[in-house]
Design an enzyme around this catalytic site. Structure first.
Site, PDB file in Angstrom:
ATOM      1  CD  GLU A  68      -1.898  -2.343   1.094  1.00  0.00           C
ATOM      2  OE1 GLU A  68      -0.826  -2.714   1.623  1.00  0.00           O
ATOM      3  OE2 GLU A  68      -2.724  -3.142   0.641  1.00  0.00           O
ATOM      4  CG  HIS A  85     -12.142  -6.513   5.530  1.00  0.00           C
ATOM      5  ND1 HIS A  85     -11.170  -7.113   6.288  1.00  0.00           N
ATOM      6  CD2 HIS A  85     -11.897  -6.882   4.253  1.00  0.00           C
ATOM      7  CE1 HIS A  85     -10.395  -7.836   5.500  1.00  0.00           C
ATOM      8  NE2 HIS A  85     -10.796  -7.709   4.263  1.00  0.00           N
ATOM      9  CD  GLN A 105      -8.126  -6.332  -2.216  1.00  0.00           C
ATOM     10  OE1 GLN A 105      -7.774  -7.105  -1.332  1.00  0.00           O
ATOM     11  NE2 GLN A 105      -7.827  -6.522  -3.481  1.00  0.00           N
TER      12      GLN A 105
HETATM   13  C1  TPP Z   1      -2.171  -4.841   3.967  1.00  0.00           C
HETATM   14  C2  TPP Z   1      -3.283  -5.535   3.279  1.00  0.00           C
HETATM   15  N1  TPP Z   1      -3.581  -5.230   1.998  1.00  0.00           N
HETATM   16  C3  TPP Z   1      -4.576  -5.852   1.332  1.00  0.00           C
HETATM   17  C4  TPP Z   1      -5.329  -6.809   1.965  1.00  0.00           C
HETATM   18  C5  TPP Z   1      -6.466  -7.519   1.222  1.00  0.00           C
HETATM   19  N2  TPP Z   1      -6.030  -8.919   1.008  1.00  0.00           N
HETATM   20  C6  TPP Z   1      -6.390  -9.904   1.846  1.00  0.00           C
HETATM   21  S1  TPP Z   1      -5.556 -11.325   1.507  1.00  0.00           S
HETATM   22  C7  TPP Z   1      -4.761 -10.622   0.192  1.00  0.00           C
HETATM   23  C8  TPP Z   1      -3.787 -11.441  -0.594  1.00  0.00           C
HETATM   24  C9  TPP Z   1      -2.759 -12.038   0.306  1.00  0.00           C
HETATM   25  O1  TPP Z   1      -1.917 -12.856  -0.459  1.00  0.00           O
HETATM   26  P1  TPP Z   1      -0.854 -13.765   0.279  1.00  0.00           P
HETATM   27  O2  TPP Z   1       0.011 -12.901   1.136  1.00  0.00           O
HETATM   28  O3  TPP Z   1      -0.169 -14.581  -0.749  1.00  0.00           O
HETATM   29  O4  TPP Z   1      -1.688 -14.670   1.274  1.00  0.00           O
HETATM   30  P2  TPP Z   1      -2.820 -15.721   0.848  1.00  0.00           P
HETATM   31  O5  TPP Z   1      -4.113 -14.980   0.884  1.00  0.00           O
HETATM   32  O6  TPP Z   1      -2.482 -16.233  -0.527  1.00  0.00           O
HETATM   33  O7  TPP Z   1      -2.754 -16.765   1.897  1.00  0.00           O
HETATM   34  C10 TPP Z   1      -5.118  -9.290   0.039  1.00  0.00           C
HETATM   35  C11 TPP Z   1      -4.606  -8.408  -1.018  1.00  0.00           C
HETATM   36  C12 TPP Z   1      -5.020  -7.106   3.318  1.00  0.00           C
HETATM   37  N3  TPP Z   1      -5.723  -8.019   4.006  1.00  0.00           N
HETATM   38  N4  TPP Z   1      -3.996  -6.470   3.937  1.00  0.00           N
END
Ligand code: TPP
Ligand code: TPP
Ligand code: MG
Ligand code: MG
Lengths: 326, 334, 326, 334
Positions: C60, C129, C82
């Site tokens: 971010e 959220h 997001q």
């Molecule tokens: C700082 C932040 N940005 C965006 C989000 C929204 N979001 C939730 S999970 C996700 C993807 C996470 O990917 P990864 O780190 O590979 O973990 P996975 O969900 O694949 O287990 C996003 C963008 C968030 N929860 N936290």
């Protein structure tokens, strides 16, 4: 009792807290050998050692995040952010974690940390070294926000902040660091974190302020006194949680209120003060509530910063408007 | 693995791991069903990633501390969080973070990567107290792009903190595949930036996960510094129940990965060595199904917390200003 | 004219802006193929290509910082965070850079960027959220803060935000994304960024609100109308810069004001609204200014969130207090 | 350097570089003197680091964009910022960021590392427009611990952005030596985390800096992706005029580094090849001294901006609410 400055009082409180409680650790950039760029942590490394005075790498988000982890483990970290202009990367940790660890876990994990940072303008510092972001933190549930305005209050409030079981953002006005000296007894006495300070009793007008603006406000009160106007001066000091009672008692008595702060007007914490009065002291108000604040502009570079920072003249003008109002 | 770990030769131990993975998957399926029927909130499935979660948890000691993201149900269950607690959490009830049995573990970190500094802080606490304990921080491939993770990793390195970072690399950050997340050929190599050795392992091999994490933890507890382990697995399901993965990846992309999924893999190994038979499987499924079902009934029968609790954990003691709000709120709602 | 939801209106405005101006680019997590987790950017990748719709890595601070660089180069980036629970790491870029690039360089470099993010509670979302941090941004000089509350306003205000030469934080209430449909002409007409919307004229009481609370507030106004109370409803929409005139005109007329917002009370933007009235409409006030807001608590998890979010009942209670006040 | 760069064989070109470094040092000394006598604000000296600053700037094209931290006076002067502008900036006057001659360069980034994403954004703009230009982002060793830098580096890598990051490694972040900043043996290796090649060079050798940065820029402009260059130099002075380095490092630590300082080094090379003589030196010092002196007089004679300007650049057009504040302010101050 010795005469000390505000920054020395911060140093004294840190030493006292570390002496009394082994769980208190200090961390931040240059807090060790250098003793902090303002010397707030001067001598602590020599006295308490590297295990309790930690020079961190240059990473504000991590400084706050490390503190959350330490605090959850029962330590009482006192983290320093070198200037409030660099505190913004730590906001995520304070809002999303520090402030809510207790409620998220129904009290299983807690976050007794203090995030200290020098704030405010008036010292002709470089860009980004003169910020007053207290309102951003005062809006965050679960945080406490404290701003001392004298050596004695800095000592007592910092001790209280360190002993408090919840996260505290502790902002120290750089302009006051060495402005005055006063006798401070190193007696380990903390001050309450939910009580505003009435610095001067008065019946004609209430002046509400905090931080470096306390100086200008008291000066204005003196000038008014010379004109026979008896004004009450309140140093809010503990912005969050807000001590509404002290405010209301004063304004109910005086009927006129001028709020003074250095931060920009819109959304500044003065708005909250005015809102409380408009809700709960409306019938007592004999004049519109005035706010004397920084303008809604970016803090100018030093050559023009004094045009933005409220001074005695602007406070007096507002006070006179409030007093003249029929 | 230079030598095969002792536990790997012990069928009973392998069955424990198998059981934990099946429990995780059983819980997962039920949670999704509950969400689909409006009885649970948005839920993040760990389908296909059970070996990472169970493997790392099984490598930990009880007094180590888990600092997870939000997809480590398997690790949480192994560490003593109850199915009921997990259901409460995903059902929108803070009591789900109470973890009676893992009292120092952190709750899920929904803000991706922001928990990495917490793990470093916990590890610093262990180091300062001279305790032979370690923190385990788990996050996904996407999290490795966050500054928080880089900052925490760097500090863990220079301070030689007893923390092991495990990347649960399921190849996707919602719709973004890991190759569009970074140009690094491996996520394991990211620790070179912090002067920390990195390892890449097969995250669908629970034995490998447990063994490698256990070695890293032993080293960390002994003052050898942090570990950084990339566990390669695959997200077989949607990102969460709020996601529709068909928008950005097709079955052809996903289906090959079913061949590597960790539960079937360990099962066939157990069957091969004669340690597992159809009846065992049936008995296990029945047992775990019943366990989850009863947790579900308990969950569904759990009344919400009193509305007053929204105030009561904000601070250790209710400040007067907030106490007035609380009084007003309860006044209004009664 | 077609009936569309608020999120479709956002999508329509983005498409229209990208069609009209090649310098408009969209970036953020999952804004491409996935079309955004709420589908706000649905179809833009197919239509405008990978050079103008960029799926970023998960970072971010960098999303905001990249936008500053793009904007300084004459692009008009529309960045998506997001959820507002993840906007905090972007605050440093917005405060220390985006908001002040123009003044720091005396206008040599500027920052025409939009930072979009879904905000607010009420959709039973996971932790983090359901945040409402608008007050934090509204305190920052150099930023604009906009929150639409209807499809038509979302369309017109987002077009205006994208065309504006300065950085705009554009918060979209998730609860309203699909709550209602209305006819929106895709006519490329922007709405002014400095004008509040009077959604309902009235003479007895002024209800000031924004975002998702507009729905509850209008419902309360209907209920009051049935009782013969004629209330004026103002959707502030463009919080910063604040349209004080519309506020003052209304309260000068009605003499009674209730402010409604979802964010916590203390330091919420409602405080600024109340403060303006206490300064400039005091003599018109016939009753204390009431604020109906989220409490000073962390947003509860979904099972209890409705106890925190203001609903019609709380608004009515406050309105009746204000109306009954002599 | 695989081959000696062409410019290195041209005495005139070397003299240009020498002149720029001496100009930087002359400016530096004068700025410190002004600060000590209360006529300038807090100032960050680049004493000893001139080769990094001048070297990277001399490697850039006019239409590349510089995104500096706050210690790159040498680069700014080379790119056309005037001594007067720099004095105004450090004297607390925004007009010092006007850079008439480098209209797209960014102003100093005081928040350490926070400008790295800007450089990536500028580079993205070049890439999207298909322009053969590149951004150069400079920061210190301490900045490499910031998440912003890691995030920007990772994105630059995966998007192959035309940006070159130069680490002006002066071995100190105020009082923290680089070995307490990270466990990485080199800062060059940090780019491995982003799948980007890293290079470590002698930052006191202006020829090496210019050559290596020029090669990285050529590659970046051609779509070859970002560069990451660690230039090893040394901070010979205090961190800033507000710092007292004697609190955390002694002369014994610093003095050896005087032997490597870049200005004397290039001078002796020039003398060796017979391209430089005492009279040249005297003439140059006199000329640059006079140039800086006249800039100083101009600076001291420059009246502050009108107080109204504190409002006028907040937005493109003054919002009504702010216009009222402006009117009130001017009313009061008149
Ligand atoms: C700082 C932040 N940005 C965006 C989000 C929204 N979001 C939730 S999970 C996700 C993807 C996470 O990917 P990864 O780190 O590979 O973990 P996975 O969900 O694949 O287990 C996003 C963008 C968030 N929860 N936290
Ligand atoms: C984000 C941030 N944190 C803290 C500071 C205060 N500060 C100014 S310079 C500095 C050290 C920077 O070290 P380095 O990156 O090596 O650059 P150098 O000063 O050595 O050129 C610090 C901590 C800052 N300006 N920005
Ligand atoms: Mg993933
Ligand atoms: Mg340095």
């Amino acid at each position: 009792m010795t005469e000390i400055t505000l920054v020395q009082a911060v140093n004294l409180a840190l030493a006292r807290a570390m002496e009394a409680d082994r769980s208190v650790v200090v961390l931040g950039e240059d807090v060790g050998k250098d003793g902090g760029v303002f010397r707030a942590t001067d001598g602590l490394l020599a006295r308490f050692g590297e295990a309790r005075v930690l020079d961190t790498p240059l990473a504000e988000a991590a400084i706050a995040g490390l503190s959350v982890g330490l605090a959850a483990q029962g330590f009482r970290p006192v983290a320093e952010i070198q200037f409030t202009g660099f505190i913004y990367p730590a906001i995520d940790q304070m809002v999303n974690h520090a402030s809510r660890l207790r409620t998220r876990t129904r009290g299983r994990l807690t976050c007794p940390m203090v995030l200290r940072s020098p704030c405010g303008g008036g010292i002709h510092a470089p860009e980004h070294h003169s910020e007053s972001p207290e309102a951003m933190f005062a809006h965050v549930p679960g945080l406490r926000v404290v701003i001392p305005s004298s050596p004695a209050r800095a000592y007592g409030l910092l001790l209280a902040a360190i002993r408090d079981p919840d996260p505290v953002v502790f902002l120290e006005p750089t302009r006051l660091y060495r402005a005055v000296k006063e006798d401070v007894a190193d007696d380990g006495q903390a001050l309450p974190l939910d009580r505003a300070f009435v610095l001067r009793d008065g019946t004609d007008l209430t002046l509400v302020t905090w931080g470096a603006m306390v100086t200008e406000t008291l000066a204005a009160a003196d000038t008014l006194a010379a004109e026979g106007v008896d004004s009450e001066v309140i140093d809010l000091a503990t912005l969050k949680p807000l001590d509404a009672d002290t405010l209301l008692a004063s304004v109910t008595k005086t009927g006129r209120c001028v709020i003074v702060h250095e931060a920009p007007l819109t959304g500044g914490f003065g708005a909250e003060v005015a809102a409380r009065l408009a809700e709960r002291a409306l019938t007592s108000l004999l004049a519109p509530i005035e706010r004397v604040t920084g303008y809604d502009i970016v803090m100018p570079l030093p050559r023009l910063e004094h045009h933005d920072m409220p001074g005695e003249a602007r406070i007096l003008a507002a006070a006179r408007r409030a007093l003249a109002y029929q | 693995m230079n030598t095969v770990a002792r536990f790997a030769a012990d069928p009973a131990e392998l069955i424990r791991l198998y059981r934990a993975m099946v429990l995780t998957r059983t819980f997962d399926a039920k949670a999704i069903a509950l969400q689909r029927t409006g009885r649970l909130g948005t839920y993040a499935s760990s389908l296909g990633q059970e070996a990472v979660s169970v493997g790392l948890a099984s490598a930990m000691r009880a007094d180590d501390v888990l600092v997870p993201s939000f997809r480590e149900h398997g690790a949480q269950l192994w560490r003593g969080a109850t199915p009921l607690e997990l259901l409460l959490y995903w059902g929108g009830d803070e009591r789900g973070n109470s973890f009676a049995a893992a009292a120092q573990d952190f709750p899920n970190s929904v803000p991706v990567g922001s928990h990495a500094p917490h793990a470093a802080g916990v590890a610093l606490a262990f180091k300062l107290r001279g305790e032979p304990r370690a923190a385990v921080c788990v996050f996904g491939d996407g999290a490795t792009s966050k500054g928080d993770v880089a900052e925490a990793l760097n500090i863990a390195g220079v301070w030689k903190l007893p923390v092991v970072f495990v990347i649960n690399n399921n190849r996707w950050a919602i719709s973004v595949p890991v190759e569009r997340q970074t140009a690094a050929h491996t996520l394991a190599q990211k620790s070179i930036a912090a002067g920390i050795p990195g390892e890449q392992i097969d995250g669908n091999d629970v034995i490998a996960v447990r063994d490698v994490v256990a070695r890293a933890l032993t080293k960390a507890r002994a003052g050898g510094g942090p570990g950084w382990i990339e566990a390669l697995t695959y997200r077989l399901g949607d990102h969460t129940t709020a996601d529709d993965a068909s928008r950005y990846r097709d079955d052809a992309t996903v289906s090959p990965h079913w061949a590597d999924e960790p539960v079937a893999r360990l099962r066939s190994h157990l069957v091969e060595i004669g340690a597992w038979h159809r009846e065992d499987e049936e008995r296990l499924l029945a047992e775990l199904g019943a366990m989850i079902d009863s947790a579900v009934s308990e969950y569904l029968a759990t009344p919400p917390q009193a509305s007053s609790t929204i105030f009561d954990f904000t601070y250790a003691a209710l400040p007067k200003d907030l106490a007035m709000q609380r009084a007003a709120a309860l006044g209004e709602s009664t």
